[in-house]
Design a protein around this motif. Structure first.
Motif, PDB file in Angstrom:
ATOM      1  N   LYS A   1      -9.493 -19.619 -18.582  1.00  0.00           N
ATOM      2  CA  LYS A   1      -8.909 -20.031 -19.861  1.00  0.00           C
ATOM      3  C   LYS A   1      -7.911 -21.164 -19.669  1.00  0.00           C
ATOM      4  O   LYS A   1      -7.696 -21.977 -20.559  1.00  0.00           O
ATOM      5  CB  LYS A   1      -8.207 -18.845 -20.531  1.00  0.00           C
ATOM      6  N   ASN A   2      -7.265 -21.181 -18.501  1.00  0.00           N
ATOM      7  CA  ASN A   2      -6.292 -22.222 -18.175  1.00  0.00           C
ATOM      8  C   ASN A   2      -6.641 -22.826 -16.821  1.00  0.00           C
ATOM      9  O   ASN A   2      -6.886 -22.094 -15.854  1.00  0.00           O
ATOM     10  CB  ASN A   2      -4.875 -21.639 -18.117  1.00  0.00           C
TER      11      ASN A   2
ATOM     12  N   HIS B   1      -3.902 -28.215 -17.709  1.00  0.00           N
ATOM     13  CA  HIS B   1      -2.493 -28.379 -17.359  1.00  0.00           C
ATOM     14  C   HIS B   1      -2.386 -29.335 -16.180  1.00  0.00           C
ATOM     15  O   HIS B   1      -3.236 -29.318 -15.282  1.00  0.00           O
ATOM     16  CB  HIS B   1      -1.857 -27.035 -16.987  1.00  0.00           C
ATOM     17  N   LEU B   2      -1.336 -30.148 -16.167  1.00  0.00           N
ATOM     18  CA  LEU B   2      -1.091 -31.090 -15.070  1.00  0.00           C
ATOM     19  C   LEU B   2       0.223 -30.720 -14.391  1.00  0.00           C
ATOM     20  O   LEU B   2       1.282 -30.706 -15.020  1.00  0.00           O
ATOM     21  CB  LEU B   2      -1.019 -32.518 -15.606  1.00  0.00           C
ATOM     22  N   SER B   3       0.138 -30.394 -13.107  1.00  0.00           N
ATOM     23  CA  SER B   3       1.321 -30.026 -12.326  1.00  0.00           C
ATOM     24  C   SER B   3       1.470 -31.009 -11.174  1.00  0.00           C
ATOM     25  O   SER B   3       0.541 -31.197 -10.386  1.00  0.00           O
ATOM     26  CB  SER B   3       1.173 -28.592 -11.787  1.00  0.00           C
TER      27      SER B   3
ATOM     28  N   LYS C   1       2.362 -31.279 -23.826  1.00  0.00           N
ATOM     29  CA  LYS C   1       3.047 -30.000 -23.665  1.00  0.00           C
ATOM     30  C   LYS C   1       2.609 -29.270 -22.393  1.00  0.00           C
ATOM     31  O   LYS C   1       3.277 -28.329 -21.959  1.00  0.00           O
ATOM     32  CB  LYS C   1       2.772 -29.107 -24.885  1.00  0.00           C
ATOM     33  N   HIS C   2       1.491 -29.706 -21.834  1.00  0.00           N
ATOM     34  CA  HIS C   2       0.946 -29.046 -20.648  1.00  0.00           C
ATOM     35  C   HIS C   2       1.189 -29.877 -19.385  1.00  0.00           C
ATOM     36  O   HIS C   2       0.449 -29.751 -18.412  1.00  0.00           O
ATOM     37  CB  HIS C   2      -0.555 -28.798 -20.819  1.00  0.00           C
ATOM     38  N   ILE C   3       2.217 -30.723 -19.406  1.00  0.00           N
ATOM     39  CA  ILE C   3       2.547 -31.541 -18.240  1.00  0.00           C
ATOM     40  C   ILE C   3       3.813 -30.983 -17.591  1.00  0.00           C
ATOM     41  O   ILE C   3       4.828 -30.774 -18.258  1.00  0.00           O
ATOM     42  CB  ILE C   3       2.767 -33.015 -18.642  1.00  0.00           C
ATOM     43  N   TYR C   4       3.739 -30.746 -16.289  1.00  0.00           N
ATOM     44  CA  TYR C   4       4.864 -30.165 -15.550  1.00  0.00           C
ATOM     45  C   TYR C   4       5.192 -31.129 -14.403  1.00  0.00           C
ATOM     46  O   TYR C   4       4.389 -31.299 -13.482  1.00  0.00           O
ATOM     47  CB  TYR C   4       4.493 -28.779 -15.018  1.00  0.00           C
TER      48      TYR C   4
END
Length: 827
Positions: free
Chosen positions: A526-527, A664-666, A686-689
């Motif tokens: 899912k992620n 997501h980007l980490s 919002k999914h950038i870390y």
């Protein structure tokens, strides 16, 4: 000639635009290599970024291989690492490096002979596109003893046919490949000898069963056609004789498996099979001896033959998927410098024995457990300890296999070799394809368990019915048919055949499944968390601009930077090292060797030199990709580096979005770099870390549900352990390689799309196989209970269920290679 003139014009424009005439990389104004052009462009000059590009450009043109650039342009793969060698290492020295390949021991292990031709295989590092394939396959233009070359772009294996009528040298072939920028590793595609011996025994069992079955069928047909009593009895006696080797030799594994299950008080699909074979044989023998009643030798031998044949087909497919040949070639099938009688000699690694003295050069991986004989040594032992700072060793210290020599060359005494070393055990784990059981496999086993119990129960009911009615002959025939047709063999192969064929296909394109349940877990994603550098981006950083802001000379600054970054494998560190080495002499480059360096994962590198604290880290102000060298917090110099988004990243991210997976980007990088990549790929801000340390990546993976993590570096290892499924991309991730569930050997992101497609296919095929197996057994048992099918028809029908499952599992793979090439082409 038109093509050559067009290429000449293109490369002239390239030079005017400030890029390398060969690889297309930007030129450093302070370090431009200029040479006279070839004869087609008399009076004009070419400009190169290094002597390597200049020499390879000249090599291609002198051998009429200019078409390489056409293929390279079509693939849009101007790669800075492509086809480069260094001016410091000549082809003669490369030939010395590979001289062990011309020795008898190597030739015996890696050469196959066909009349007057030899065949050798190499696992090649550095293949990026069709231009690379085109050039390697035309290496016969450079070496006249090469008759033919062929490259499998899926698994990067190159095969060469050698004409023995001409003087030849495998060492020269390997040296030429490396000189062109392709690092060769000896590769033997042959299977293990013990596996071949085991297969030979099984083939013999199948052959005995087949021969007996065909002979018995001749006499059985005569009996069915109405042979007289004397001939019928003679034919039954001959059939009994033919059946004996089938029962006591061919069917032996089935009986052994059944007895083992009974001793362990568990169920097995072989139990009803063994019951059917034993019951049918005993009943047939008894009826023959008393001269009354039917015999089932034809049914029993047919059953054994078809069962053994179907199982052998499954086993062969499984063996291919479980083969440990491949990735270990990157480490073991190489040359080692052996010291013997005071002389150094390059030998094949398998010839090294415990107690031998070897010499390991700088940047060379140690593939044995050793003891240091030199007074001092410095290694990077990340793969064993997880620590990414160099370790200074003293004489007598122990070194585990897998460490990398990053200081001066070292003399070592070999203490452990092969699978006894830490590296050997690590590679064995990586190449093991069935560490854990797949949940779907457990489900199929549970169903087969209940079917086995049900078959025995129904057989008992039919026997009691026969005793009650007094018609034991009909009851025995029903029981035999039920035991044969109801055997849940299809359940036994429903999952393994699917997993084995998919793992085998994935391995053929450089994807290694360490945990078979990961294919099922991918369907639950899912992620999905992407690392940025080296995963979504190319990770091929280059120093575009260097500014010295101190009173030190440029060479002194570069020597310090090289000393600090020497042991670090991050792409930015590699770019700085490469730049520094291109500017320094050998003495200057080795000025700072044995220094205490600390790699703070996700932050930078620090070191103590002459009691001063030095740091190399990112400058996080407005400047993009600006790396600073600091001394006691004072900025000494800056390195401007650049990276670019992979061409295939956009396609892969869009594909995953279509599957309703949150991306997501980490990254450990600063915000400007991260948001720039995210914008290009359409990732939700919002999914950038940003500026994440390994512990923060771990926390992120733990916070999200149904997580797949994709990365390529040591600082991704913690998150990979925590994620439901983890994928390591590329060969530079030592810790990540150990932590991941799936290892992608090629430095390419397109296999991610392939993986998810294969995972979806696995789930669909498993469900279809279970449905076929359940339906067949229900229908077959019902027909046997109704006395509609005889034991002979049951013996023919039962393997058909396994064949149906086999076809259901393998037909979807038709055209797999073409679909893979299509995906790679679109990338």
């Amino acid at each position: 000639m038109d093509f050559e003139r067009a290429q000449a014009q293109e490369h002239l424009v390239a030079a005017q635009d400030g890029i390398c005439h060969h690889c297309g990389e930007p030129l450093d104004a302070n370090n431009i290599i200029t040479s006279e052009s070839d004869g087609n462009e008399s009076g004009k000059k070419h400009h190169f970024c290094c002597y390597g590009c200049m020499s390879v450009y000249g090599l291609l043109h002198s051998n009429n291989l200019q078409e390489f650039y056409q293929y390279q342009d079509v693939q849009k793969s101007k790669n800075p690492k492509l086809l480069q060698t260094t001016s410091k290492e000549s082809y003669e020295k490369l030939s010395d490096k590979y001289q062990f390949m011309d020795k008898k021991e190597f030739l015996n292990d890696f050469i196959t002979i066909d009349n007057d031709k030899l065949r050798v295989h190499f696992l090649i590092e550095g293949i990026h596109c069709l231009a690379c394939v085109w050039l390697i396959e035309r290496i016969s233009k450079l070496l006249d003893f090469i008759d033919h070359g062929q490259v499998n772009i899926g698994n990067n294996v190159a095969s060469f046919t050698i004409d023995t009528k001409k003087p030849y040298s495998i060492a020269k072939l390997a040296a030429t490949l490396e000189g062109l920028g392709y690092l060769p590793h000896a590769y033997n595609p042959a299977s293990n000898k013990s596996v071949k011996l085991s297969n030979r025994t099984e083939i013999l069992r199948i052959g005995v069963a087949a021969s007996a079955m065909m002979n018995i069928m001749i006499y059985a047909i005569s009996n069915y056609a109405g042979a007289t009593h004397e001939y019928a009895r003679l034919f039954d006696g001959i059939s009994l004789a033919f059946a004996l080797p089938v029962i006591f030799f061919s069917a032996k594994p089935i009986f052994i498996s059944s007895l083992s299950a009974i001793k362990l008080k568990s169920t097995s699909v072989d139990i009803p099979l063994a019951m059917a074979i034993a019951f049918g044989f005993i009943l047939s023998t008894y009826n023959f001896l008393i001269g009354s009643g039917p015999v089932y030798f034809d049914s029993i031998t047919t059953l054994v033959f078809l069962i053994l044949l179907s199982r052998f087909a499954v086993k062969v497919l499984t063996q291919k998927s479980m083969s440990t040949k491949g990735i270990s070639s990157l480490f073991y099938n190489t040359g080692v410098k052996l010291v013997k009688d005071g002389k150094e000699e390059q030998v094949y690694s398998s010839k090294i024995e415990v107690g031998d003295t070897i010499v390991v050069e700088e940047d060379e991986r140690i593939i044995f457990d050793c003891k240091l004989l030199s007074e001092k040594g410095i290694i990077l032992n990340t793969i064993n300890t997880g620590e990414s700072h160099p370790i200074v060793l003293n004489k007598g210290d122990k070194i585990k296999a897998g460490a990398i020599c990053i200081g001066p060359s070292m003399s070592l005494e070999v203490e452990e070799i092969g699978l006894q070393t830490q590296l050997g055990k690590t590679l064995e784990r990586i190449e093991s394809n069935s560490i854990q059981k797949n949940p779907a496999n457990l489900w199929a086993q549970k169903i087969s368990k209940y079917f086995t119990i049900g078959i025995i129960f129904l057989s008992t009911i039919v026997l009691l019915q026969g005793l009650y009615t007094g018609n034991l002959t009909t009851s025995f025939e029903k029981i035999l048919a039920i035991l044969i047709v109801g055997c849940p063999c299809a359940f036994a192969i429903a999952t393994p055949i699917v997993i084995a064929t998919r793992i085998n296909k994935l391995k053929s394109i450089g994807i290694y499944i360490k945990n078979e349940s990961s294919l099922e877990e991918l369907n639950n994603t899912k992620n999905l968390i992407f690392d940025k550098t080296g995963t979504l981006t190319k990770g091929d950083f280059a120093v575009n601009h260097f500014i010295n802001k101190s009173q030190y000379s440029d060479n002194e600054i570069l020597a310090i930077a090289l000393g600090i970054e020497r042991s670090i494998q991050h792409p930015i560190a590699i770019a700085i090292k490469k730049y520094a080495k291109s500017k320094l002499t050998k003495e200057e480059a080795n000025q700072y060797q044995l220094i205490d360096v600390v790699n703070i994962l996700g932050s930078g590198v620090s070191a103590i030199i002459n009691k001063a604290q030095y740091e190399i880290k990112a400058i996080t102000q407005q400047e993009k990709n600006l790396i600073g060298l600091f001394k006691d917090s004072t900025l000494l110099a800056t390195f401007e580096v650049s990276d670019s988004v992979r061409a295939e990243s956009i396609q892969v991210v869009n594909y995953l979005k279509e599957k309703d997976i949150d991306i997501h980007l980490s990254t450990g990088d600063h915000s400007d770099s991260a948001y720039d990549v995210a914008t290009k790929l359409g990732i939700n801000p919002k999914h950038i870390y940003i500026e994440q340390k390994p512990e923060e990546k771990l926390t992120l993976a733990a916070k999200l549900q149904n997580v797949t993590f994709i990365g390529d570096g040591d600082n991704d290892a913690l998150a990979m352990v925590k994620a439901n499924t983890s994928i390591a991309i590329g060969a530079r991730a030592d810790m990540a390689m150990r932590s991941c569930d799936i290892y992608v050997a090629n430095d390419d992101l397109s296999p991610i799309q392939i993986l998810f497609q294969v995972a979806s296919n696995v789930r669909e095929t498993l469900r279809r196989n279970i449905f076929f197996a359940v339906s067949y057994n229900i229908v077959g048992i019902s027909l046997a209970m109704a006395n509609i099918i005889t034991p002979l028809y049951a013996a023919i029908l039962m393997p058909l269920s396994s064949l149906t499952v086999l076809l259901s599992s393998t037909i979807p793979l038709i055209g797999f290679d073409k679909r893979i090439l299509k995906i790679k082409g679109e990338s």
